[in-house]
Scaffold this motif. Structure first.
Motif, PDB file in Angstrom:
ATOM      1  N   ALA A   1      50.850  52.801  39.527  1.00 41.11           N
ATOM      2  CA  ALA A   1      50.550  51.555  38.821  1.00 41.11           C
ATOM      3  C   ALA A   1      50.508  51.725  37.308  1.00 41.11           C
ATOM      4  O   ALA A   1      50.862  50.800  36.558  1.00 41.11           O
ATOM      5  N   THR A   2      50.078  52.876  36.842  1.00 39.35           N
ATOM      6  CA  THR A   2      49.962  53.099  35.402  1.00 39.35           C
ATOM      7  C   THR A   2      51.247  53.643  34.787  1.00 39.35           C
ATOM      8  O   THR A   2      51.396  53.667  33.564  1.00 39.35           O
ATOM      9  N   GLN A   3      52.173  54.083  35.619  1.00 42.41           N
ATOM     10  CA  GLN A   3      53.519  54.473  35.168  1.00 42.41           C
ATOM     11  C   GLN A   3      54.523  53.688  36.010  1.00 42.41           C
ATOM     12  O   GLN A   3      55.290  54.256  36.798  1.00 42.41           O
ATOM     13  N   PRO A   4      54.532  52.348  35.882  1.00 40.52           N
ATOM     14  CA  PRO A   4      55.227  51.495  36.851  1.00 40.52           C
ATOM     15  C   PRO A   4      56.744  51.585  36.767  1.00 40.52           C
ATOM     16  O   PRO A   4      57.329  51.799  35.702  1.00 40.52           O
ATOM     17  N   ASN A   5      57.368  51.426  37.934  1.00 40.29           N
ATOM     18  CA  ASN A   5      58.822  51.301  37.980  1.00 40.29           C
ATOM     19  C   ASN A   5      59.219  49.914  37.480  1.00 40.29           C
ATOM     20  O   ASN A   5      58.402  48.997  37.392  1.00 40.29           O
ATOM     21  N   ARG A   6      60.482  49.755  37.151  1.00 45.04           N
ATOM     22  CA  ARG A   6      60.930  48.496  36.552  1.00 45.04           C
ATOM     23  C   ARG A   6      60.824  47.319  37.506  1.00 45.04           C
ATOM     24  O   ARG A   6      60.659  46.173  37.087  1.00 45.04           O
ATOM     25  N   ARG A   7      60.885  47.584  38.786  1.00 48.99           N
ATOM     26  CA  ARG A   7      60.797  46.497  39.776  1.00 48.99           C
ATOM     27  C   ARG A   7      59.388  45.918  39.853  1.00 48.99           C
ATOM     28  O   ARG A   7      59.213  44.711  40.005  1.00 48.99           O
ATOM     29  N   GLU A   8      58.386  46.757  39.742  1.00 51.23           N
ATOM     30  CA  GLU A   8      56.996  46.312  39.912  1.00 51.23           C
ATOM     31  C   GLU A   8      56.239  46.116  38.603  1.00 51.23           C
ATOM     32  O   GLU A   8      55.084  45.698  38.620  1.00 51.23           O
ATOM     33  N   LYS A   9      56.863  46.404  37.489  1.00 51.86           N
ATOM     34  CA  LYS A   9      56.155  46.386  36.211  1.00 51.86           C
ATOM     35  C   LYS A   9      55.447  45.068  35.952  1.00 51.86           C
ATOM     36  O   LYS A   9      54.335  45.033  35.426  1.00 51.86           O
ATOM     37  N   ALA A  10      56.063  43.961  36.332  1.00 55.64           N
ATOM     38  CA  ALA A  10      55.466  42.647  36.088  1.00 55.64           C
ATOM     39  C   ALA A  10      54.237  42.383  36.958  1.00 55.64           C
ATOM     40  O   ALA A  10      53.454  41.472  36.672  1.00 55.64           O
ATOM     41  N   SER A  11      54.065  43.167  38.018  1.00 60.50           N
ATOM     42  CA  SER A  11      52.905  42.991  38.904  1.00 60.50           C
ATOM     43  C   SER A  11      51.735  43.890  38.524  1.00 60.50           C
ATOM     44  O   SER A  11      50.602  43.634  38.917  1.00 60.50           O
ATOM     45  N   PHE A  12      52.010  44.965  37.786  1.00 60.95           N
ATOM     46  CA  PHE A  12      50.966  45.893  37.335  1.00 60.95           C
ATOM     47  C   PHE A  12      50.634  45.585  35.878  1.00 60.95           C
ATOM     48  O   PHE A  12      51.306  46.064  34.965  1.00 60.95           O
ATOM     49  N   LEU A  13      49.620  44.766  35.657  1.00 59.49           N
ATOM     50  CA  LEU A  13      49.246  44.366  34.302  1.00 59.49           C
ATOM     51  C   LEU A  13      48.198  45.330  33.761  1.00 59.49           C
ATOM     52  O   LEU A  13      47.135  45.496  34.359  1.00 59.49           O
TER      53      LEU A  13
END
Length: 286
Positions: free
Chosen positions: A140-152
């Motif tokens: 979550a703290t080093q998010p992939n590009r697919r999930e980045k918008a979900s990990f604020l």
């Protein structure tokens, strides 16, 4: 032990995103969409009162994001986390532990709030430990590009900065027996890395908080997998494993995101595991 449903608010999500490659002609039978193709979604959290511990599982979106942000999710109803806690005689300061199934914004946003002068953020539960696991925290703290918008980051980093963050142990296989919080945990990697599904022993029943492994009752057929899942083929395997256990052992499945069905049981059929019975929380928890 006592259990209480805590509704942190309702919203809407795109039906196509919620059902991935499954045609609308199939999924709309159980999850009808509005004219914008949006379906009803809940943020139904769970409060566990166990001795001197008061454990809250997930916290919904929270209320610190912008009006533009919330406009994407068509909030509806008047439920809030605070109102729901108060309904059962509790306040957020009473919470001793906040267990987050995973760190997507709709599951952990309510864990963090603005500070008094809105210059930064602070824990919304000042007396609680926040529980995640080391693998998911790194994800979550080093998010992939697919999930980045979900990990604020504003939902996540203040937990560590407050020194209130704790990690559960990780299992050797899929299930961690008797976690530090007293319940078993099923770990699933299809939706996101190391999502945690609590399995709570309650009055001789096993109550499973399904999070995004089974968002709604309409997701019971194995191919009905969300477009949000990062590893959909793995989700298929994990759903099959878990739902077979649920049918074999008569688990009660607490549905976090199903706005209209609170708890279900499942059974084996010729078509695979399917819906057996539907219950309200009041029927099971009282």
């Amino acid at each position: 032990m006592k259990l209480y449903p805590i509704n942190a608010g309702n919203f809407k999500l795109d039906g196509g995103a919620m059902f991935g490659v499954v045609p609308k002609s199939l999924w709309q039978r159980t999850n009808p969409a509005d004219t914008n193709n949006m379906i009803d979604i809940a943020a139904r959290c769970l409060l566990i009162e166990d001795g001197d511990r008061l454990i809250l599982i997930d916290t919904g979106m929270g209320n610190k994001q912008s009006d533009k942000f919330y406009g994407y999710y068509f909030l509806w109803g008047d439920d809030t986390l605070d109102k729901s806690l108060a309904k059962h005689g509790f306040h957020r300061d009473d919470i001793t532990d906040v267990f987050m199934t995973h760190l997507h914004f709709d599951h952990c946003g309510g864990s963090i709030q603005w500070n008094k002068d809105r210059t930064g953020y602070k824990p919304a539960f000042k007396n609680a430990h926040f529980w995640s696991n080391s693998n998911h925290w790194k994800w979550a703290t080093q998010p992939n590009r697919r999930e980045k918008a979900s990990f604020l980051k504003e939902n996540i980093l203040p937990m560590e900065e407050s020194e209130q963050l704790k990690f559960t142990a990780l299992p050797e296989d899929k299930i961690l027996k008797k976690s530090a919080l007293g319940f078993d945990i099923f770990f699933a990697d299809g939706h996101t890395e190391k999502q945690m599904i609590p399995m709570i022993n309650y009055k001789g029943k096993t109550i499973c908080f399904m999070a995004d492994l089974l968002p709604t009752a309409g997701h019971l057929p194995l191919p009905f997998v969300m477009g949000y899942d990062t590893r959909p083929l793995l989700t298929l395997d994990e759903k099959e494993l878990f739902l077979n256990m649920a049918a074999d052992e008569n688990f009660y499945l607490f549905l976090e995101h199903d706005a209209h069905n609170e708890i279900i049981t499942v059974k084996h059929t010729e078509k695979g595991v399917r819906l057996n019975e539907i219950y309200t929380c009041k029927e099971i928890f009282n």
